[in-house]
Design a protein around this motif. Structure first.
Motif, PDB file in Angstrom:
ATOM      1  N   VAL A  33       0.842  -1.196   0.000  1.00 18.76           N
ATOM      2  CA  VAL A  33       0.000   0.000   0.000  1.00 18.76           C
ATOM      3  C   VAL A  33       0.881   1.251   0.000  1.00 18.76           C
ATOM      4  CG1 VAL A  33      -1.888   1.218   1.153  1.00 18.76           C
ATOM      5  CG2 VAL A  33      -1.710  -1.282   1.363  1.00 18.76           C
ATOM      6  N   ASP A  34       0.704   2.076  -1.021  1.00 17.65           N
ATOM      7  CA  ASP A  34       1.406   3.365  -1.125  1.00 17.65           C
ATOM      8  C   ASP A  34       0.619   4.377  -0.292  1.00 17.65           C
ATOM      9  OD1 ASP A  34       2.742   5.635  -1.823  1.00 17.65           O
ATOM     10  OD2 ASP A  34       2.514   5.375  -3.987  1.00 17.65           O
ATOM     11  N   LEU A  35       1.060   4.618   0.931  1.00 21.08           N
ATOM     12  CA  LEU A  35       0.230   5.352   1.900  1.00 21.08           C
ATOM     13  C   LEU A  35      -0.004   6.801   1.498  1.00 21.08           C
ATOM     14  CD1 LEU A  35       1.719   3.940   5.215  1.00 21.08           C
ATOM     15  CD2 LEU A  35      -0.497   3.387   4.192  1.00 21.08           C
ATOM     16  N   GLN A  36       1.022   7.462   0.969  1.00 23.69           N
ATOM     17  CA  GLN A  36       0.887   8.896   0.652  1.00 23.69           C
ATOM     18  C   GLN A  36       0.918   9.171  -0.850  1.00 23.69           C
ATOM     19  OE1 GLN A  36       3.489  11.378   3.087  1.00 23.69           O
ATOM     20  NE2 GLN A  36       3.383   9.916   4.767  1.00 23.69           N
ATOM     21  N   GLY A  37       1.246   8.152  -1.647  1.00 24.96           N
ATOM     22  CA  GLY A  37       1.289   8.315  -3.100  1.00 24.96           C
ATOM     23  C   GLY A  37       2.694   8.594  -3.605  1.00 24.96           C
ATOM     24  N   SER A 162       0.859   7.001  -8.831  1.00 24.31           N
ATOM     25  CA  SER A 162       0.062   6.480  -7.714  1.00 24.31           C
ATOM     26  C   SER A 162      -0.302   7.615  -6.758  1.00 24.31           C
ATOM     27  CB  SER A 162       0.829   5.390  -6.974  1.00 24.31           C
ATOM     28  OG  SER A 162       2.118   5.851  -6.615  1.00 24.31           O
ATOM     29  N   THR A 163      -1.485   7.479  -6.153  1.00 24.90           N
ATOM     30  CA  THR A 163      -1.948   8.454  -5.159  1.00 24.90           C
ATOM     31  C   THR A 163      -2.171   7.736  -3.829  1.00 24.90           C
ATOM     32  OG1 THR A 163      -4.253   8.143  -5.822  1.00 24.90           O
ATOM     33  CG2 THR A 163      -3.039   9.889  -6.933  1.00 24.90           C
ATOM     34  N   ALA A 164      -2.415   8.497  -2.779  1.00 18.80           N
ATOM     35  CA  ALA A 164      -2.502   7.946  -1.426  1.00 18.80           C
ATOM     36  C   ALA A 164      -3.501   6.790  -1.360  1.00 18.80           C
ATOM     37  CB  ALA A 164      -2.891   9.043  -0.443  1.00 18.80           C
ATOM     38  N   GLY A 165      -3.048   5.667  -0.859  1.00 24.57           N
ATOM     39  CA  GLY A 165      -3.916   4.508  -0.680  1.00 24.57           C
ATOM     40  C   GLY A 165      -3.891   3.514  -1.814  1.00 24.57           C
TER      41      GLY A 165
END
Ligand SMILES: [Zn+2]
Length: 204
Positions: A33-37, A162-165
């Motif tokens: 999971v890319d938490l902040q993007g 990618s963006t947060a989440g």
């Protein structure tokens, strides 16, 4: 794929310039999971008990017949066995050509550097009792890393989209060990600055 919290086996948030790893049984899933993007994770897996069988970007690209993989595509091992199936991907844009940053690459690019994703992943190899020299450049999946190719042959790094989440979810198709590094390369590979990534292990 929606996953209830009942499926969660473990979850760990990892800061940039740090590594993570774990064991999965066949059927279990890993969600990155890319938490902040805009954060790249360099990612590898090897067969449990046999680190010579590693996930192989070259055979996987041949198998999938595309280098931008989609849900349902697979990741093959260096012995052409299926290691993973992509079960979910909220932002399918990953670099599948292999390779990771390392101390020498940082020195080459900037004149100085301590360690990169290669050394971070090699430390994870050692934690599992594997010879770190078994690390293979062809095994590395660069999650969220954006590379664009021009028709004339030039290529460039771009910011991740990618963006947060956003997350990539993989299902283990054999018992395996996964190892990862949250990349710390400067702009623009990880957007404006490197940020943490969460690794969720989900039951079959
Ligand atoms: Zn890196």
């Amino acid at each position: 794929m929606n996953t209830s919290s009942d499926d969660m086996i473990s979850s760990a948030t990892v800061q940039p310039h740090h590594g993570a790893s774990g064991l999965l049984k066949k059927g279990q899933r890993l969600r990155i999971v890319d938490l902040q993007g805009q954060q790249v994770t360099d990612f590898v897996a090897v067969a449990q008990g046999d680190p010579l069988e590693y996930q192989d970007m070259i055979y996987s690209n041949l198998e999938n017949a595309r280098y931008q993989w989609q849900i349902g595509d697979v990741i093959l091992s260096s012995r052409c066995n299926t290691m993973w199936t992509i079960t979910d991907d909220t932002r399918p844009n990953h670099y599948t050509g292999g390779g990771a940053c390392c101390r020498e690459a940082l020195v080459h690019a900037f004149g100085a550097g301590e360690y990169g994703c290669r050394e971070t992943i090699q430390r994870e190899y050692e934690k599992h009792g594997f010879d770190p020299n078994l690390y293979q450049q062809a095994s590395i999946l660069n999650i969220n890393m954006t590379v664009t190719y021009a028709p004339t042959g030039e290529w460039t790094f771009e910011e991740p989209i990618s963006t947060a989440g956003d997350y990539l979810e993989l299902r283990a198709e054999m018992d395996l060990v996964w190892m990862a590094s949250v990349c710390n390369w400067p702009e623009i590979v990880n957007g404006a600055k490197p940020t943490p990534v969460r690794f969720d292990t989900l039951d079959a």
